[in-house]
Motif scaffolding. Structure first.
Motif, PDB file in Angstrom:
ATOM      1  N   ASP A 153       5.727 -15.544 -35.817  1.00 12.98           N
ATOM      2  CA  ASP A 153       4.925 -15.152 -36.872  1.00 12.98           C
ATOM      3  C   ASP A 153       5.209 -15.932 -38.115  1.00 12.98           C
ATOM      4  O   ASP A 153       4.769 -15.976 -39.331  1.00 12.98           O
ATOM      5  N   ILE A 154       6.577 -16.212 -38.059  1.00 15.15           N
ATOM      6  CA  ILE A 154       7.047 -16.999 -39.560  1.00 15.15           C
ATOM      7  C   ILE A 154       6.438 -18.138 -39.708  1.00 15.15           C
ATOM      8  O   ILE A 154       6.088 -18.410 -40.906  1.00 15.15           O
ATOM      9  N   PHE A 155       5.954 -18.788 -38.782  1.00 11.25           N
ATOM     10  CA  PHE A 155       4.992 -19.994 -39.220  1.00 11.25           C
ATOM     11  C   PHE A 155       3.513 -19.701 -38.889  1.00 11.25           C
ATOM     12  O   PHE A 155       2.811 -20.778 -38.607  1.00 11.25           O
ATOM     13  N   SER A 156       3.270 -18.589 -39.133  1.00  6.94           N
ATOM     14  CA  SER A 156       1.737 -18.215 -39.045  1.00  6.94           C
ATOM     15  C   SER A 156       0.860 -18.577 -40.391  1.00  6.94           C
ATOM     16  O   SER A 156       1.560 -18.806 -41.173  1.00  6.94           O
ATOM     17  N   PHE A 157      -0.108 -18.942 -40.178  1.00  4.08           N
ATOM     18  CA  PHE A 157      -1.155 -19.216 -41.392  1.00  4.08           C
ATOM     19  C   PHE A 157      -2.365 -18.214 -41.545  1.00  4.08           C
ATOM     20  O   PHE A 157      -2.904 -18.132 -40.387  1.00  4.08           O
ATOM     21  N   ARG A 159       3.642  -6.834 -37.730  1.00  2.00           N
ATOM     22  CA  ARG A 159       4.731  -6.332 -36.885  1.00  2.00           C
ATOM     23  C   ARG A 159       6.143  -6.752 -37.249  1.00  2.00           C
ATOM     24  O   ARG A 159       6.205  -7.801 -37.622  1.00  2.00           O
ATOM     25  N   PHE A 160       7.081  -5.703 -37.082  1.00  6.15           N
ATOM     26  CA  PHE A 160       8.080  -5.787 -37.583  1.00  6.15           C
ATOM     27  C   PHE A 160       9.054  -6.120 -36.205  1.00  6.15           C
ATOM     28  O   PHE A 160       8.884  -5.467 -35.288  1.00  6.15           O
ATOM     29  N   SER A 161       9.943  -7.016 -36.113  1.00  3.99           N
ATOM     30  CA  SER A 161      10.842  -7.427 -34.953  1.00  3.99           C
ATOM     31  C   SER A 161      12.243  -7.567 -35.419  1.00  3.99           C
ATOM     32  O   SER A 161      12.570  -8.085 -36.626  1.00  3.99           O
ATOM     33  N   LEU A 162      13.309  -7.118 -34.602  1.00  2.00           N
ATOM     34  CA  LEU A 162      14.536  -7.444 -34.971  1.00  2.00           C
ATOM     35  C   LEU A 162      15.312  -8.622 -33.854  1.00  2.00           C
ATOM     36  O   LEU A 162      16.309  -8.874 -33.783  1.00  2.00           O
ATOM     37  N   GLU A 163      14.129  -9.397 -33.375  1.00  2.00           N
ATOM     38  CA  GLU A 163      14.465 -10.526 -32.598  1.00  2.00           C
ATOM     39  C   GLU A 163      15.395 -11.416 -33.029  1.00  2.00           C
ATOM     40  O   GLU A 163      16.266 -11.947 -32.489  1.00  2.00           O
ATOM     41  N   ASN A 164      15.294 -11.619 -34.571  1.00  2.00           N
ATOM     42  CA  ASN A 164      16.153 -12.716 -35.014  1.00  2.00           C
ATOM     43  C   ASN A 164      17.556 -12.473 -35.116  1.00  2.00           C
ATOM     44  O   ASN A 164      18.528 -13.016 -34.937  1.00  2.00           O
ATOM     45  N   PHE A 183      23.972 -23.926 -39.100  1.00  2.00           N
ATOM     46  CA  PHE A 183      22.649 -23.903 -38.902  1.00  2.00           C
ATOM     47  C   PHE A 183      22.038 -25.080 -39.909  1.00  2.00           C
ATOM     48  O   PHE A 183      20.958 -25.247 -39.401  1.00  2.00           O
ATOM     49  N   ILE A 184      22.279 -25.437 -41.126  1.00  2.00           N
ATOM     50  CA  ILE A 184      21.490 -26.509 -41.600  1.00  2.00           C
ATOM     51  C   ILE A 184      21.725 -27.837 -41.159  1.00  2.00           C
ATOM     52  O   ILE A 184      21.117 -28.785 -41.672  1.00  2.00           O
ATOM     53  N   ASP A 234      16.288 -23.366 -38.051  1.00  2.00           N
ATOM     54  CA  ASP A 234      15.582 -22.285 -37.195  1.00  2.00           C
ATOM     55  C   ASP A 234      15.607 -21.088 -38.423  1.00  2.00           C
ATOM     56  O   ASP A 234      16.504 -20.352 -38.678  1.00  2.00           O
ATOM     57  N   TRP A 235      14.171 -20.878 -38.959  1.00  2.00           N
ATOM     58  CA  TRP A 235      14.261 -20.212 -40.215  1.00  2.00           C
ATOM     59  C   TRP A 235      14.338 -18.648 -40.089  1.00  2.00           C
ATOM     60  O   TRP A 235      14.698 -17.877 -40.941  1.00  2.00           O
ATOM     61  N   GLY A 236      14.249 -18.459 -38.722  1.00  2.00           N
ATOM     62  CA  GLY A 236      14.187 -16.959 -38.324  1.00  2.00           C
ATOM     63  C   GLY A 236      15.560 -16.578 -38.345  1.00  2.00           C
ATOM     64  O   GLY A 236      16.048 -15.758 -39.117  1.00  2.00           O
TER      65      GLY A 236
END
Lengths: 278, 348
Positions: free
Chosen positions: A41-45, A53-58, A234-235, A241-243
């Motif tokens: 969902d982070i890159f949804s438009f 929806r919330f997620s703890l995936e990251n 990370f960078i 990986d923005w999540g």
């Protein structure tokens, strides 16, 4: 006090203050929201300002793949120890600088000021060699020692300001009552100074927690890395990986913000004095 | 507590303004104290000073000054990771390398823009916030705490935060501007050198305003109300009161805060490092981020030369700084009545 406020003036004032508050807080809100989105969902438009929806995936990913827990513990240990020792050392030097006159005083203050001007990169090479000789590379103790040196100059100056806000008469009275100079310092002055000392510790802790370049230089292996070093890892990869990055940022920012929420009151209090003036 | 009985031998002066070689002692020191006694006292005082200063001095000497001085001499040597067999003395060659590098002009210009473009908005907005926060209102404490938060975050992480906000495809900045109709096409903020520089400046203003707000607010609270009452009696308007009463009164704090911030901002690669890494094409490098890049390329000699230039420039600022402080001491300073902490020099 400062003249009367007109209605228009109040409206301008609160509009401006409100906008600034929004500007101050929004980036933090946004990184938190991003961290709670499902990776897809982070890159949804269009962009969702409030995710469906919330997620703890990251967060799960951070502790599964990346061993972020170890980095957090490393940062916590290093920042706490270095912050505490630096505060203790600075309290001593600040006391002397606030209460005594001596020939080398202005030279010492100048030496402290110069430390603020040195780009840390000029010292990194020799520092790395020094730490290699001392066998303190990749060692949390080594980073603690270096961080103490980083914190002490500013912390001393900050605490000196706090000491100067306490009237001399307080200790003079205690000494007339029979306490030694040291006794007066420990039993009378330090308790009065407590808000300042707590603020100084938190300031040191946050500085060590956030420090990047020294830690990147001195801590290479996975077991000793601190949080900023891990974030830097990370960078450096081409695609961020923005999540995971957002989740890591939240975990990095949250503790310091909680501490600063307390310290800001003390710092403002100390600066605006009043509270510590007996 | 009992009143202090002046002249009692137990009243060792806590402070003396005379030089240590002199007769050290506050005015109330009993005149009868003999030479021997005085010397003993001075020695003991010297021991306290030395013992209390020692830990701080040792740490800073070993872990800050030693590496700094050792690093400085690299500026005059051939010190390149690509060939460590030859670390001979090369005089000013590294400095020449800096000034003849094609990137130098951009870097120097960016550094000035970075310092001025950060300081001015931080000061103006911080001043406005401080003036408006001076009057109490409900939730003022909460407000202060909330706008204080950016100060708790590392510059590096702020860079990452704003890199995400200014992302050309999924960034909020473009989204908001497009929704409000201010722009038609998304802007690649961090890919164009000019907008990239504006972006890092916005991030730094976000970070630094609070420090000014807090320092100025503290200073404002030391301005006596009588001055405002007198100004009001004279019929001075808001602007005149600001420029003829408020600003002159807190001038020292303003000068000191600005100079301290100039030093810090000048020497603050973290944010740009996290946000653009100096890109695109080295166009957002300031001196210190460029120094990082050169270090990563292995040319420690050139990087150290750059570092020495930074220290030299900042020392000039320090001179201004100390002059401002000296002026304060001449116009009152300690003992001339209690003044707010905001009116006290931070470093001297």
């Amino acid at each position: 006090m400062i003249g009367k406020e007109t209605t228009a003036g109040r409206a301008t004032k609160f509009t401006f203050l409100g906008l600034w508050l929004l500007f101050s807080v929004f980036p933090l809100y946004w990184i938190a929201v991003t961290s709670l989105k499902a990776p897809g969902d982070i890159f949804s438009f269009p962009i969702a300002y409030w995710p469906e929806r919330f997620s703890l995936e990251n967060y799960r990913g951070l502790f599964g793949k990346a061993d972020f827990g170890t980095y957090l513990v490393n940062s916590l240990v290093v920042a706490t120890v270095a912050g505490a020792v630096a505060t203790a050392i600075s309290t001593l030097s600040a006391y002397v600088l606030a209460r005594f006159e001596f020939r080398t005083k202005s030279a010492l203050l100048m030496a402290a000021l110069v430390t603020q001007m040195i780009p840390s990169f000029i010292a990194l090479g020799p520092l790395y060699l020094l730490m290699t000789d001392l066998r303190l590379v990749d060692n949390r103790l080594g980073l603690v020692l270096v961080y103490i040196a980083v914190c002490v100059p500013f912390c001393t100056v900050m605490l000196r300001g706090f000491f100067e806000n306490v009237p001399d008469a307080l200790e003079e009275a205690a000494m007339i009552d029979g306490l030694s100079r040291f006794g007066a310092l420990v039993r009378v002055l330090l308790p009065v100074m407590r808000p300042g000392i707590v603020a100084a510790f938190i300031f040191n802790f946050v500085n060590c927690w956030n420090e990047l370049f020294l830690s990147v230089t001195l801590m290479n292996s996975d077991g000793t890395k601190t949080v900023p070093t891990a974030l830097n890892g990370f960078i450096s990869s081409f695609n961020i990986d923005w999540g995971s990055m957002s989740a890591a940022a939240v975990l990095t920012i949250a503790p310091t913000m909680i501490l600063f929420a307390f310290a800001s009151r003390h710092i403002v209090q100390g600066l605006t004095s009043g509270a510590v003036k007996g | 507590m009992p009143a202090a009985s002046t002249g009692s031998p137990a009243t060792a002066p806590l402070k003396s303004s005379a030089p240590p070689s002199g007769s050290g002692g506050a005015p109330r020191r009993p005149g009868a104290a003999g030479g021997r006694r005085r010397r003993e006292f001075t020695t003991r005082r010297g021991l306290i000073v030395a013992a209390f200063m020692a830990p701080a001095a040792v740490f800073v000497a070993i872990f800050t000054y030693y590496p700094m001085i050792a690093g400085s001499q690299m500026a005059f040597r051939n010190w390149n990771l690509s060939d460590l067999t030859d670390t001979s003395w090369v005089g000013l060659k590294n400095f020449r390398d800096v000034f003849t590098d094609p990137a130098w002009g951009t870097v120097a210009g960016n550094t000035l823009l970075w310092v001025a473009g950060s300081i001015v908005p931080q000061l103006v907005i911080g001043f406005a916030i401080a003036l408006w926060l001076r009057r109490r209102f409900r939730f003022r404490g909460l407000y202060q705490a909330l706008i204080f938060f950016p100060w708790a975050i590392s510059g590096f992480l702020i860079g990452i935060l704003f890199r995400w906000l200014f992302n050309s495809e999924f960034g909020v900045v473009n989204d908001v501007l497009q929704r409000t109709g201010l722009i038609d096409e998304p802007i690649a903020w961090l890919a164009d050198p000019r907008t990239a520089m504006v972006s890092v400046l916005i991030a730094n203003v976000w970070y630094g305003v609070t420090f000014f707000a807090i320092m100025i607010l503290a200073a404002l609270q030391s301005v006596p109300d009588e001055l405002y009452e007198a100004a009001a009696l004279d019929g001075a308007g808001k602007a005149r009161t600001l420029f003829q009463v408020t600003i002159p009164y807190i001038r020292t704090t303003l000068a000191l805060t600005v100079l301290l911030r100039v030093i810090w901002i000048f020497n603050f690669p973290d944010l740009i490092f996290g946000m653009t890494g100096g890109g695109p094409n080295d166009e957002t490098h300031i001196v210190t981020t460029w120094m990082i890049k050169i270090t990563q390329q292995g040319d420690y000699g050139k990087a150290s030369a750059l570092g020495l230039l930074v220290v030299a420039v900042l020392l000039v600022f320090a001179v201004f700084f100390l002059l401002a402080t000296r002026e304060r001491q001449a116009t009152g300073g300690r003992g001339a009545g209690r003044r707010g902490a905001g009116e006290r020099g931070v470093w001297a």
